[in-house]
Design a protein around this motif. Structure first.
Motif, PDB file in Angstrom:
ATOM      1  N   ALA B   8     -50.981 -27.262  61.820  1.00  0.00           N
ATOM      2  CA  ALA B   8     -50.017 -27.538  60.766  1.00  0.00           C
ATOM      3  C   ALA B   8     -49.736 -29.021  60.643  1.00  0.00           C
ATOM      4  N   ASP B   9     -49.581 -29.681  61.746  1.00  0.00           N
ATOM      5  CA  ASP B   9     -49.189 -31.091  61.699  1.00  0.00           C
ATOM      6  C   ASP B   9     -50.242 -31.976  61.036  1.00  0.00           C
ATOM      7  N   THR B  10     -51.483 -31.526  61.068  1.00  0.00           N
ATOM      8  CA  THR B  10     -52.515 -32.364  60.462  1.00  0.00           C
ATOM      9  C   THR B  10     -52.501 -32.289  58.948  1.00  0.00           C
ATOM     10  N   ILE B  11     -51.812 -31.286  58.414  1.00  0.00           N
ATOM     11  CA  ILE B  11     -51.772 -31.173  56.954  1.00  0.00           C
ATOM     12  C   ILE B  11     -50.536 -31.873  56.389  1.00  0.00           C
ATOM     13  N   GLY B  12     -49.698 -32.354  57.217  1.00  0.00           N
ATOM     14  CA  GLY B  12     -48.472 -32.971  56.750  1.00  0.00           C
ATOM     15  C   GLY B  12     -48.716 -34.269  56.040  1.00  0.00           C
ATOM     16  N   LEU B  13     -47.670 -34.773  55.432  1.00  0.00           N
ATOM     17  CA  LEU B  13     -47.776 -36.066  54.792  1.00  0.00           C
ATOM     18  C   LEU B  13     -48.099 -37.107  55.856  1.00  0.00           C
ATOM     19  N   ILE B  33     -52.075 -46.883  46.764  1.00  0.00           N
ATOM     20  CA  ILE B  33     -51.812 -46.194  48.032  1.00  0.00           C
ATOM     21  C   ILE B  33     -51.257 -44.800  47.790  1.00  0.00           C
ATOM     22  N   ASP B  34     -50.392 -44.647  46.785  1.00  0.00           N
ATOM     23  CA  ASP B  34     -49.838 -43.317  46.503  1.00  0.00           C
ATOM     24  C   ASP B  34     -50.924 -42.364  46.019  1.00  0.00           C
ATOM     25  N   LEU B  35     -51.813 -42.884  45.193  1.00  0.00           N
ATOM     26  CA  LEU B  35     -52.918 -42.048  44.725  1.00  0.00           C
ATOM     27  C   LEU B  35     -53.800 -41.633  45.903  1.00  0.00           C
ATOM     28  N   THR B  36     -54.106 -42.589  46.746  1.00  0.00           N
ATOM     29  CA  THR B  36     -54.975 -42.300  47.887  1.00  0.00           C
ATOM     30  C   THR B  36     -54.333 -41.271  48.814  1.00  0.00           C
ATOM     31  N   LEU B  39     -54.530 -37.900  47.356  1.00  0.00           N
ATOM     32  CA  LEU B  39     -55.885 -37.363  47.475  1.00  0.00           C
ATOM     33  C   LEU B  39     -56.157 -36.904  48.912  1.00  0.00           C
ATOM     34  N   ASP B  40     -55.670 -37.683  49.881  1.00  0.00           N
ATOM     35  CA  ASP B  40     -55.849 -37.278  51.281  1.00  0.00           C
ATOM     36  C   ASP B  40     -55.145 -35.951  51.548  1.00  0.00           C
ATOM     37  N   LEU B  41     -53.942 -35.838  51.029  1.00  0.00           N
ATOM     38  CA  LEU B  41     -53.181 -34.603  51.212  1.00  0.00           C
ATOM     39  C   LEU B  41     -53.893 -33.435  50.522  1.00  0.00           C
ATOM     40  N   SER B  42     -54.434 -33.699  49.338  1.00  0.00           N
ATOM     41  CA  SER B  42     -55.173 -32.660  48.609  1.00  0.00           C
ATOM     42  C   SER B  42     -56.377 -32.200  49.402  1.00  0.00           C
ATOM     43  N   GLU B  43     -57.036 -33.167  50.007  1.00  0.00           N
ATOM     44  CA  GLU B  43     -58.212 -32.846  50.821  1.00  0.00           C
ATOM     45  C   GLU B  43     -57.831 -31.844  51.910  1.00  0.00           C
ATOM     46  N   ALA B  44     -56.698 -32.080  52.546  1.00  0.00           N
ATOM     47  CA  ALA B  44     -56.232 -31.166  53.584  1.00  0.00           C
ATOM     48  C   ALA B  44     -55.902 -29.799  52.994  1.00  0.00           C
ATOM     49  N   ALA B 160     -60.531 -37.040  40.438  1.00  0.00           N
ATOM     50  CA  ALA B 160     -60.754 -38.079  41.447  1.00  0.00           C
ATOM     51  C   ALA B 160     -61.125 -37.463  42.787  1.00  0.00           C
ATOM     52  N   LEU B 161     -60.480 -36.364  43.127  1.00  0.00           N
ATOM     53  CA  LEU B 161     -60.783 -35.704  44.400  1.00  0.00           C
ATOM     54  C   LEU B 161     -62.231 -35.202  44.404  1.00  0.00           C
ATOM     55  N   THR B 162     -62.623 -34.608  43.277  1.00  0.00           N
ATOM     56  CA  THR B 162     -63.999 -34.107  43.173  1.00  0.00           C
ATOM     57  C   THR B 162     -65.000 -35.255  43.303  1.00  0.00           C
TER      58      THR B 162
END
Lengths: 429, 334
Positions: B8-13, B33-36, B39-44, B160-162
């Motif tokens: 769980a903790d790895t999916i957090g902000l 940075i907010d976009l990135t 996207l990182d959070l989306s990846e998770a 962007a994620l794709t």
């Protein structure tokens, strides 16, 4: 067809608007193209060359007529491509630009192809189609402008019908700009025209006819100039009729807009007074206007504001013309009389011969990107040989057009076509 | 539970980051940075969607209302699924068929809904700026699910994620966006996002659908598809609405497809490893040839999958901000 024999025109006055040439000399044609020209041309001749002694007549590029209507397809009894081609050849016109007004309207690539093949097969001169800018000339839906252009339409036009909807006009100019296509438009506000049948003014009042104010033209032309500025499109005003219209085009050109303009030979040679006793052969659209308008149009032609002289050849049969003036159809034939009528302006001292020739040859050829309008070696041997002084009387029964609605019946002309060649082939002599 | 769950903790902000805005109204104004981070959070989040048990509880007890003034099956179901996978109570309101017809204004609707104490409103509206207007009248978070021809931020994020999953980066990629740019909120959001993250954006379409003024948005404007696609890493096609292809903006389908439809010949000008994208729903044979839409370079279906992940990330980021907690995804049953 077998290749025509080489031709040597000797003792001719060569006029080439492309470089201002106006000199006595000779011109050699072989394999359908101009080989050489000038005082020294023709020193060595290909075998079988036919020599033509011009006896001092003028040899100029064949005329390019930017506004021609026929009846094919749909009203072949008025005119076919073949009969229009014969009239053109007799008038020294070697390329005629066909308006899309036909039945069906030339708004489909198959029809552009039909015209091109039909013209090739039946007409002695070059006939190039324009395509309808809107489907069925309805002024609403854009036709397949790019496919039509790629299929061989030299320009886009709404023919006789103005595009009244400014948004449609804007989108057509915008869309056509992407592939460099030209829009030929006849500006005339139909609401302002109303039921008018001739120029508004004293003459109309005395004749008891409803008038068309020149504002019907100038308001829409001014609108078009602003849309050209908005879109960066390419625009050609088909035929101006009013003095103020020339001023509008002059200002647009000064502002750097990609705008050109034409005028019909009728509006340069005739005015509203020529309508006389309700002569329906002088009913046309735009209407003949005042003598002041005519003088202003000539001046605009002389100073380059107006680029092109057209015949606005529009054959109408007896059924359409033998009516009371207000009920008769618009339109006049003009292919065969274009040059002779134009020479009136030279003889009257209003225009130089080279300016007249330029407006009937190089002017339209440049606007349309055609290989025509010059005597430069290597170019297609589309030529007209004419005696600028030969007098004759125009008799409508003698004209080759299938319809006889000339406004010049009985006119005393000075200047006659002696020979016309298309790609080195003699099509009239 | 037999699933191998990501911790769980790895999916957090990410530590030290928090989405700095109360709403997501557009890509405009979001920093790189907010976009990135989104996207990182989306990846998770994609990992959660691929599990057998997709349910988490981080939005448990929260109310999400999907308020669609303009019908959209795809976007609405994507937001609905995203909310449900995070444990929120999701309600769909098709406003087009209810109160608006009775004459209620947008602001009346906003006030009514606000009184029901939702936590997140997901709003689509046919008018540009309508979502922003509504956001000023409510106390909850608002997500723009498309407002007129203005913005569609979650679409740009999922695109962007794709792209990032295929190209491992966004910066310095050449992205060609083709078709009806004028009416496209997808194009506007993508232009801003891609520019913000350093991609090179090319636009291609006829002048009626792509006014020259778009160059001012920091793009190169093309009229020829081959030139636009030359060396492109990503080819993004846009949908052409039927009512625009019958002589108003474009003369006909066949003319549009000839010059602006993506077929194998035009695509051959792009890089061999270029990916083909489309926000859907597609008109095969209008803006894209069927063999390209369903071909090996197409990532169109993957875009749909990424849509759910991105929306989960956005909901999570906004909800976290509301509660002030660390924003960790809480697993069901823990």
């Amino acid at each position: 067809m077998t290749a025509p024999a080489p031709l040597l025109f000797e003792n001719v006055r060569l006029i080439d608007p492309a470089d201002g040439l106006d000199a006595v000399g000779a011109l050699l044609v072989a394999d359908g193209r101009i080989v050489e020209r000038g005082t020294d041309a023709g020193k060595s001749l290909p075998e079988g060359t036919q020599r033509i002694d011009g006896k001092g007549a003028v040899l100029a590029p064949g005329l390019v007529d930017m506004r021609v209507f026929t009846g094919e397809p749909g009203a072949e009894h008025r005119e076919t491509l073949s009969s229009a081609g014969d009239a053109a050849a007799a008038g020294g016109v070697t390329t005629l630009v066909l308006m899309p007004d036909a039945e069906p309207v030339i708004d489909d690539i198959a029809l552009v192809d039909f015209i091109a093949r039909r013209a090739q097969a039946t007409a002695p001169v070059n006939i190039v189609p324009t395509a309808a800018a809107t489907r069925g000339l309805n002024g609403v839906e854009m036709a397949e402008l790019r496919l039509l252009t790629d299929a061989g339409a030299v320009a886009l036009s709404n023919g006789r019908k103005p595009i009244t909807n400014a948004q449609v006009m804007r989108r057509i100019l915008t869309y056509a700009r992407d592939f460099g296509a030209l829009l030929i438009h006849q500006p005339e506000d139909p609401d302002l025209k109303g039921s008018g049948v001739m120029n508004a003014g004293e003459t109309a009042t005395r004749a008891g006819l409803a008038g068309i104010p020149h504002e019907a033209e100038t308001i829409m032309l001014e609108r078009d100039m602003r849309l050209v500025r908005l879109t960066g499109g390419r625009y050609h005003a088909a035929q101006l009729s009013a003095a103020e219209s020339a001023g509008i085009v002059r200002a647009a050109k000064a502002n750097g807009l990609d705008v050109t303009a034409g005028v019909s030979i009728n509006h340069l040679c005739l005015n509203e007074n020529d309508i006389g006793t309700w002569r329906s052969f002088l009913k046309m659209s735009p209407p003949l206007r005042t003598e002041d308008d005519r003088r202003a149009l000539i001046a605009a032609l002389a100073d380059g504001t107006i680029d092109v002289i057209v015949s606005a050849h529009d054959p109408q049969d007896v059924e359409m013309k033998r009516h009371p003036f207000a009920e008769a159809a618009d339109g006049a034939t003009g292919l065969e009389t274009l040059l002779a009528a134009g020479l009136r302006l030279v003889h009257s001292g209003d225009l130089t011969l080279s300016r007249l020739i330029a407006a009937m040859t190089l002017g339209p050829a440049r606007i349309l990107g055609l290989d025509a309008g010059t005597l430069q070696p290597g170019r297609a041997a589309d030529l007209v040989l004419f005696d600028p002084d030969a007098p004759w009387i125009c008799d409508r029964k003698q004209l080759r057009s299938r319809s006889k609605n000339t406004p010049f019946h009985g006119a005393r002309f000075q200047g006659r076509v002696l020979m016309t060649t298309v790609a080195g082939r003699i099509v009239h002599s | 539970m037999t699933n191998t769950l990501p911790l769980a903790d790895t999916i957090g902000l990410p530590p030290g980051w928090r989405f700095p805005h109360p709403h997501l109204l557009g890509i405009e104004g979001l920093s790189p940075i907010d976009l990135t981070q989104l996207l990182d959070l989306s990846e998770a989040m994609t990992a959660i969607s691929r599990r057998e048990d997709k349910k988490t509880t981080s939005l448990s007890g929260r109310t999400q209302i999907n308020l669609f003034f303009e019908a959209s099956t795809r976007t609405q179901s994507s937001f609905e699924l995203a909310g449900k996978r995070l444990g929120a109570d999701v309600m769909n309101m098709a406003v087009a068929s209810s109160s608006v017809k009775k004459g209620e204004t947008l602001i009346d609707t906003a006030a009514t809904l606000n009184a029901m104490q939702p936590d997140i409103l997901v709003v689509r509206h046919a008018s540009a700026g309508a979502v922003s207007l509504l956001a000023r009248k409510v106390t909850c978070s608002v997500v723009n699910a498309g407002d007129g021809a203005h913005e569609h931020p979650t679409q740009a994020l999922l695109d962007a994620l794709t792209i990032r999953r295929h190209k491992k980066k966004i910066a310095r990629l050449t992205v060609a966006i083709c078709g009806d740019i004028l009416h496209s909120r997808v194009a506007r959001s993508n232009i801003i996002l891609l520019n913000t993250l350093g991609a090179r954006v090319r636009l291609c379409g006829p002048s009626t659908l792509l006014p020259a003024g778009f160059a001012r948005l920091g793009c190169e404007v093309y009229r020829d598809m081959r030139e636009a696609l030359e060396g492109a890493d990503v080819v993004m096609m846009l949908r052409l609405q039927r009512e625009r292809m019958c002589g108003a903006y474009v003369p006909s389908v066949r003319e549009y497809f000839r010059y602006y439809g993506l077929d194998a010949e035009k695509l051959s000008f792009a890089r061999d490893d270029a990916i083909v994208m489309h926000p859907g729903p597609m008109n095969r044979g209008v803006e894209i040839a069927p063999e390209i839409a369903d071909g090996p370079q197409s990532v169109i279906e993957e875009q749909v999958e990424m849509g759910v992940a991105v929306r989960m990330a956005v909901l999570q980021a906004l909800a976290t901000r509301l509660s002030g907690d660390r924003g960790t995804v809480r697993e069901a049953g823990r």
